[in-house]
Design an enzyme around this catalytic site. Sequence first.
Site, PDB file in Angstrom:
ATOM      1  N   GLU A 131       0.858  -1.185   0.000  1.00  0.00           N
ATOM      2  CA  GLU A 131       0.000   0.000   0.000  1.00  0.00           C
ATOM      3  C   GLU A 131       0.895   1.236   0.000  1.00  0.00           C
ATOM      4  OE1 GLU A 131      -3.028   0.322   3.024  1.00  0.00           O
ATOM      5  OE2 GLU A 131      -3.002   2.514   2.901  1.00  0.00           O
ATOM      6  N   GLU A 136      -2.785  11.744   1.505  1.00  0.00           N
ATOM      7  CA  GLU A 136      -3.868  11.427   2.439  1.00  0.00           C
ATOM      8  C   GLU A 136      -4.023  12.612   3.389  1.00  0.00           C
ATOM      9  OE1 GLU A 136      -5.045   7.603   5.243  1.00  0.00           O
ATOM     10  OE2 GLU A 136      -2.941   8.146   5.029  1.00  0.00           O
TER      11      GLU A 136
END
Length: 241
Positions: A131, A136
């Site tokens: 990942e 974010e």
Amino acid sequence: MRLSKASSLFLVAATCAEAATTIIPNTSFNSQSAFDAEWSYNYPWGTDHNGAARMDQSQVGLSGGVLTLTATPKSGLGGSLKYLSGAIHSKDKFTVAKGGGYDFTGEFKATTTKGTWPAFWLNAASGWPPEIDMAEWKGSGKISFNTFNTSSSVTAKDVNYPSPGNFHSIKCEIRDVNGKDISVKFYLDGSLVTTQYGGDYIGKAQYLIINLQMEGSSGSPGPTGNTQYQVRNLQAVSYNP
């Protein structure tokens, strides 16, 4: 035949240009047909994931080359769900080959309000990790860049995110470093923020995901009105051999 210096440079430039293959063009948000060629709705696994929002196609909009995801407070969804929101994921899977890599670029207008959790990330198509959180925002006024090796081995970098009401450019360069591991360079508005490394990422497929989750890691309570997350000029380029 001996080539002139100018001819040699031209051939090198041509070879580099040929090595780059556009996987997702920066026009994929220009129309519904262009979108449908590259993207699917929701997460690759469904509508729910680690937060208070359920994803729904109705919360995804296209206009003027801009993707808009809208989170709307909604009752009656069950459990801890409090919002309907939007997510999309790439139809293509991205697998770094030996000697290869990818560039992901785009412009983002992302909220940093408490309880809002926009993201732009790569996630394993099978198993987990890999990942890479290419950008974010977790309701703290900062932007996060993260690479996961295991659930307990994570390299993370948080920096201040200026003027969240404006678009900012994000670039993520992923490259093979030794036939097994990858390097990840994260850029914000053209400046390199951090370089991270992912162990044993070569040959493992990932989906590209853009979503507006709510609450969860971004805290609670979230907003009582609509929240928007916008993306434009998104492009994915492969340098795999």
